[in-house]
Design a protein around this motif. Structure first.
Motif, PDB file in Angstrom:
ATOM      1  N   VAL A 156       0.852  -1.195   0.000  1.00  0.00           N
ATOM      2  CA  VAL A 156       0.000   0.000   0.000  1.00  0.00           C
ATOM      3  C   VAL A 156       0.884   1.240   0.000  1.00  0.00           C
ATOM      4  O   VAL A 156       1.902   1.285   0.692  1.00  0.00           O
ATOM      5  N   ILE A 157       0.504   2.228  -0.804  1.00  0.00           N
ATOM      6  CA  ILE A 157       1.253   3.481  -0.903  1.00  0.00           C
ATOM      7  C   ILE A 157       0.470   4.570  -0.176  1.00  0.00           C
ATOM      8  O   ILE A 157      -0.696   4.844  -0.515  1.00  0.00           O
ATOM      9  N   VAL A 158       1.077   5.177   0.825  1.00  0.00           N
ATOM     10  CA  VAL A 158       0.455   6.292   1.550  1.00  0.00           C
ATOM     11  C   VAL A 158       1.426   7.472   1.543  1.00  0.00           C
ATOM     12  O   VAL A 158       2.617   7.301   1.289  1.00  0.00           O
ATOM     13  N   PRO A 159       0.940   8.698   1.807  1.00  0.00           N
ATOM     14  CA  PRO A 159       1.827   9.868   1.783  1.00  0.00           C
ATOM     15  C   PRO A 159       2.987   9.747   2.767  1.00  0.00           C
ATOM     16  O   PRO A 159       2.888   9.067   3.789  1.00  0.00           O
ATOM     17  N   ASN A 160       4.090  10.415   2.418  1.00  0.00           N
ATOM     18  CA  ASN A 160       5.278  10.539   3.276  1.00  0.00           C
ATOM     19  C   ASN A 160       6.004   9.221   3.536  1.00  0.00           C
ATOM     20  O   ASN A 160       6.749   9.107   4.517  1.00  0.00           O
ATOM     21  N   MET A 161       5.791   8.218   2.693  1.00  0.00           N
ATOM     22  CA  MET A 161       6.552   6.970   2.814  1.00  0.00           C
ATOM     23  C   MET A 161       7.953   7.179   2.266  1.00  0.00           C
ATOM     24  O   MET A 161       8.124   7.844   1.245  1.00  0.00           O
ATOM     25  N   PRO A 162       8.984   6.590   2.903  1.00  0.00           N
ATOM     26  CA  PRO A 162      10.336   6.666   2.329  1.00  0.00           C
ATOM     27  C   PRO A 162      10.416   5.860   1.039  1.00  0.00           C
ATOM     28  O   PRO A 162       9.620   4.946   0.811  1.00  0.00           O
ATOM     29  N   ASP A 163      11.386   6.181   0.203  1.00  0.00           N
ATOM     30  CA  ASP A 163      11.509   5.533  -1.102  1.00  0.00           C
ATOM     31  C   ASP A 163      11.682   4.018  -1.000  1.00  0.00           C
ATOM     32  O   ASP A 163      11.144   3.280  -1.823  1.00  0.00           O
ATOM     33  N   ASP A 164      12.432   3.551  -0.005  1.00  0.00           N
ATOM     34  CA  ASP A 164      12.651   2.111   0.129  1.00  0.00           C
ATOM     35  C   ASP A 164      11.336   1.378   0.357  1.00  0.00           C
ATOM     36  O   ASP A 164      11.091   0.304  -0.209  1.00  0.00           O
ATOM     37  N   ALA A 165      10.471   1.965   1.199  1.00  0.00           N
ATOM     38  CA  ALA A 165       9.166   1.343   1.484  1.00  0.00           C
ATOM     39  C   ALA A 165       8.274   1.393   0.238  1.00  0.00           C
ATOM     40  O   ALA A 165       7.525   0.439  -0.038  1.00  0.00           O
ATOM     41  N   ARG A 166       8.365   2.485  -0.509  1.00  0.00           N
ATOM     42  CA  ARG A 166       7.578   2.584  -1.748  1.00  0.00           C
ATOM     43  C   ARG A 166       8.026   1.530  -2.753  1.00  0.00           C
ATOM     44  O   ARG A 166       7.203   0.878  -3.407  1.00  0.00           O
ATOM     45  N   ARG A 167       9.347   1.378  -2.894  1.00  0.00           N
ATOM     46  CA  ARG A 167       9.883   0.405  -3.857  1.00  0.00           C
ATOM     47  C   ARG A 167       9.402  -0.996  -3.501  1.00  0.00           C
ATOM     48  O   ARG A 167       9.039  -1.794  -4.371  1.00  0.00           O
ATOM     49  N   GLU A 168       9.374  -1.293  -2.204  1.00  0.00           N
ATOM     50  CA  GLU A 168       8.915  -2.606  -1.740  1.00  0.00           C
ATOM     51  C   GLU A 168       7.427  -2.798  -2.037  1.00  0.00           C
ATOM     52  O   GLU A 168       6.993  -3.867  -2.458  1.00  0.00           O
TER      53      GLU A 168
END
Length: 907
Positions: A156-168
């Protein structure tokens, strides 16, 4: 008449499409006993089996019946919900790349799991797009239980996530998120400097929930990533004081509410010029002189802020900030900002702190973003009214899915009153009447202002009620959970996209979560939970006997979809319900778009105060007016898209080129080609074709060579040589520049030189692209005036945008060449070029984007003073010190030739 006969004989196009999908339902149902016989491990193992069959050449369409049967059985075991046959049809429609229109309460979230599971088997990533972060997180949490059981991963993508978490999250089989997050990640990825920094995978399949809200309502304005521009807050405040005086006189401006535009009259222009001069804002010359263009822009935005935007309707002021209100959902759009200085004008109008303006770094419209997906589909409760737009813009067909149970809601004819006061008095009378028999009521309003005005009337009558609008945004879930309780009265601003069903008797799960918060004892929790379930069951029967939810619309919206969404809150899953709309001739739709003859006609009919006119013909006349407005809005969106398509072609070219640059380790050949192109263009400008030496502009060429290449060459001496021509001059300049570059490369070291070349190329490309976006914005603003010269503005825009793009590429080559002629190594920089950027949509501004800085480059110092970093210096006459030199790089020996043509030549 003939059309009705043909429809009765052959059915509608929608009926024929449904029959095509219905034929496959028995095939899925026939597999149900087989799936029920499997244990959990065997059922979950089907996912691996399907993937192996795909690898062997099977298609998703061939797997569809089995995959749907597996997903339905898994849902029954894990979620306790079994898909109805109509939900299977909805899943097939979504898998086919179409839009499934399903009524409110028909379980669209569950329907999506079928198509999501099937598409996820391909392993390319399925994006489930929702309208807000709450729904993205909620749906991901609930449905991930099903996907995890079947062996799939969910992100799940939510605001203010770091790039590593987004990539995952993007690497997962299924990714939930909002349209804004997916779009901004795409733009941010195309501002990165290394492929491994990017977070998104290549796009595959997007399934859009509330597809009409995202692809039509929110598609009016683009997504923008912006950076800070120069501060002009004092100018906004000074202009606001002048405009506040100006708009007191209606003769100074003309307002067109249909098109949301306002212009100053001749009287207004003269008066504002006089006031600005008195305030010391205007210097020498007139208001419309070229050097006052910024002042004119500020005046125009301030006039718009004062005349077209109303507090508590279009925005509210909260914590000394101007917060936009979404006109479709009534939600606060916290952090979002209007673009082009309009938000600053509103801040000046409301006397709060004026934030700094921004300039565009990257932008894309939702239309062009979602058209990047090879496969796109969606679901909503209301899409048929916009079917033409979906077909034309997105190539998406809309299929209306029948309800699982027949609709029992009664849609009553509209009541039309002369004045707004009479209309609200009638609404209050109906509320008292309906509440007396125990029916819950949902009252829909179009603005905060009107919801609070109605609330005040009910307070005067002593009627208890709840208000759900942007001011009480935090209480939304609690209010909606109780909206179906006996006698409950809920006033809501635009219920579209709220994402929570109003269940008769109350929402059991939400009530349990609220009541049991903080209760730790298991026995006490169980007792309380059972009590809530029993109470809700009793209340459900009471409300059903009373007639179900009663929906009251206090005004018709510009779009029939929003009215249908409000109506759809009643009568879910075959429940009883009622709906009725109240209209006055003072409503915005009637005042702006209704016929002027209507008011006169009602007066002649002898309508008395407090009387209403109710007739099916009037409801149809209103619907026709709404259709006209929808068609006009579609034309406006289509026209905007035509212009954005021009930029989109350029954007795709630029982003593809950037990715190519990122993928290449050695860009020296690209830098070398840029150098040759710049020198050729330079020589052509100063040495005309077939001209004599005495006609050459040697002084100008010498100055430009010195400025661009940092070389002092004996051009005058060359010009006097026999047989010298432009081609030979260009060749000698190129040789001199190449030798100088080879000397720098030998001193700095080949590996570091390759890194520097790539950094310079990427940063320069981004800089000229940003300036190009600004130039296109300015071109777009004034291009409409070409129509006065009998020219097609769109064709003119295409032509000039192409010229600007060509100039941008020339500018990039020149800057890269100039920088590489002066570059030297400096200590690592700590400045982030992308700090303080902001994301804008409609037009919002949210948290900035940051990327890791690379080593800094300084320009202007003597290249001979550059010192190598790491390792010993490369000696031109010592090949053992050269290391591994790329074959397309300049030879470290200083010959000026490429390595493959010099010391790296193959014998």
């Amino acid at each position: 008449m003939l059309a009705s006969f043909v429809r009765a004989l052959f059915g509608t196009a929608n009926d024929r499409t449904l029959k095509m999908f219905q034929r496959r339902v028995p095939e899925i149902n026939a597999l149900e006993p087989q799936m029920q016989a499997l244990d959990d491990a065997a059922l979950a193992g089907k996912t691996l089996e399907f993937r192996e069959r795909l690898a062997q050449g099977a298609t998703l369409d061939q797997l569809m019946p089995e995959a749907f049967a597996v997903a339905r059985e898994a849902s029954r075991r894990v979620l306790g919900m079994r898909h109805f046959d109509v939900q299977l049809i909805g899943g097939m429609v979504i898998h086919a790349g179409r839009i499934a229109e399903m009524r409110t309460g028909e379980g669209k979230t569950l329907v999506a799991t079928l198509a999501v599971y099937l598409s996820a088997l391909a392993g390319k990533g399925v994006h489930v797009v929702t309208v807000n972060d709450y729904l993205a997180a909620r749906d991901a949490a609930e449905m991930s239980k099903l996907y995890t059981f079947l062996g799939l991963t969910t992100g799940v993508i939510v605001p203010n996530m770091p790039d590593d978490a987004r990539r995952e999250a993007y690497a997962a089989d299924i990714t939930y998120g909002t349209n804004n997050e997916f779009g901004f990640d795409y733009l941010r990825d195309n501002m990165k400097y290394r492929l491994e920094e990017m977070v998104q995978r290549p796009f595959y399949h997007a399934i859009v929930d509330e597809v009409d809200s995202i692809l039509i309502d929110e598609a009016r304005t683009p997504l923008i990533i912006s950076g800070p521009a120069e501060d002009s807050s004092d100018l906004y405040r000074a202009v606001d004081e002048v405009v506040a005086q100006l708009v007191q006189d209606p003769a100074t401006y003309e307002k067109d509410e249909k098109f949301r535009s306002v212009i100053l009259t001749d009287v207004g222009s003269d008066k504002v010029e006089e006031l600005l001069r008195a305030a010391g804002v205007l210097g020498e010359g007139g208001l419309y002189d070229l050097h006052h263009v910024a002042v004119v822009h500020h005046v125009q935005q301030s006039v718009r802020a004062h005349t077209l935007f109303a507090r508590d309707v279009d925005y509210i002021v909260r914590n000394d900030k101007v917060v936009i209100i979404d006109e479709f959902t009534g939600r606060m759009m916290d952090g979002r900002r209007y673009s082009d200085g309009l938000h600053q004008a509103l801040e000046a109008k409301e006397h709060v702190e004026v934030q700094q303006e921004n300039q565009t770094l990257a932008s894309i419209t939702f239309q062009n973003f979602f058209r990047l997906y090879p496969k796109l589909s969606g679901m909503t409760g209301t899409a048929m009214t916009e079917a033409d737009e979906f077909a034309e813009i997105y190539k998406l067909d809309v299929v209306e899915i029948p309800t699982n149970r027949p609709i029992a809601r009664k849609d009553e004819d509209d009541e039309i009153y002369l004045t707004e006061a009479e209309k609200f008095a009638a609404v209050v009378r109906l509320i008292r009447e309906v509440t007396a028999r125990g029916q819950p009521i949902l009252v829909g309003t179009t603005s905060i202002e009107k919801s609070e005005a109605l609330s005040d009337l009910l307070k005067q009558e002593g009627v208890p009620h709840n208000v759900l609008n942007a001011r009480f945004h935090e209480l939304e879930a609690k209010i909606v959970a109780q909206a179906g309780a006996p006698g409950a009265i809920t006033i809501a601003t635009n219920m579209a996209g709220r994402g929570t069903d109003i269940k008769l008797g109350g929402n059991t799960d939400m009530l349990i979560a609220q009541k049991l918060e903080g209760v730790e004892d298991p026995a006490e929790r169980a007792a309380l939970e059972q009590g809530i379930r029993d109470q809700v069951a009793r209340d459900h029967d009471i409300v059903k006997q009373a007639g179900g939810l009663y929906v009251i619309g206090t005004e018709r919206h510009e779009s029939r979809r929003i009215d249908n969404q409000l109506r759809g809150r009643a009568g879910r899953q075959g429940d009883p319900g009622n709906s009725r709309f109240f209209i006055s001739l003072q409503d915005d739709l009637m005042r702006i778009f209704g016929s002027d003859r209507m008011s006169g006609m009602f007066q002649k009919m002898g309508m008395k105060e407090g009387e209403a006119i109710v007739h099916p013909w009037l409801s149809k006349a209103l619907e026709r007016a709404q259709k006209k407005v929808e068609a006009r809005n579609f034309d406006m969106r289509k026209n905007t898209l035509k212009y954005d398509d021009v930029m989109n072609d350029q954007r795709k070219e630029v982003y593809a080129q950037r990715r190519e640059y990122m993928a290449i380790e050695d860009v020296s050949s690209i830098v070398g080609e840029a150098l040759d192109d710049v020198i050729d263009a330079m020589v052509m400008r100063h040495i005309p074709e077939k001209s004599f030496a005495e006609q050459w502009d040697i002084a100008g060429l010498h100055a430009e060579v010195d400025k661009t290449l940092a070389l002092d060459l004996p051009l005058a001496q060359w010009a006097q040589e026999d047989g010298m021509d432009a081609e030979l001059v260009a060749q000698r300049i190129s040789e001199a520049a190449t030798q100088a570059q080879a000397a720098r490369a030998a001193n700095i070291g080949p590996d570091l030189m390759r890194f520097i070349e790539k950094q310079v190329l990427m940063t320069t490309y981004d800089a000229v692209w940003k300036e190009h976006l600004h130039a296109l914005d300015q071109l777009r603003q004034g291009i409409g005036l070409r129509a006065y010269g009998q020219k097609d503005p769109l064709n003119e825009y295409k032509h000039e945008a192409f010229q600007l793009f060509t100039i941008m590429l020339e500018e990039m080559r020149e800057r890269v060449t100039s920088l590489m002629a002066r570059v030297e190594v400096a200590p690592p920089a700590t400045v982030d070029p992308f700090a303080n950027t902001a994301e804008i949509h409609a037009n919002p501004e949210v948290q900035g984007y940051q990327s890791e800085p690379g080593p800094g480059l300084s320009v202007g110092a003597d290249p001979a003073m550059a010192t190598p970093i790491g390792g010993s210096a490369i000696m031109p006459d010592d090949p053992s010190s050269w290391g591994e030199t790329p074959r397309n790089a300049l030879c470290p020996c200083g010959s000026g030739k490429k390595y493959k043509h010099c010391h790296g030549r193959l014998v």
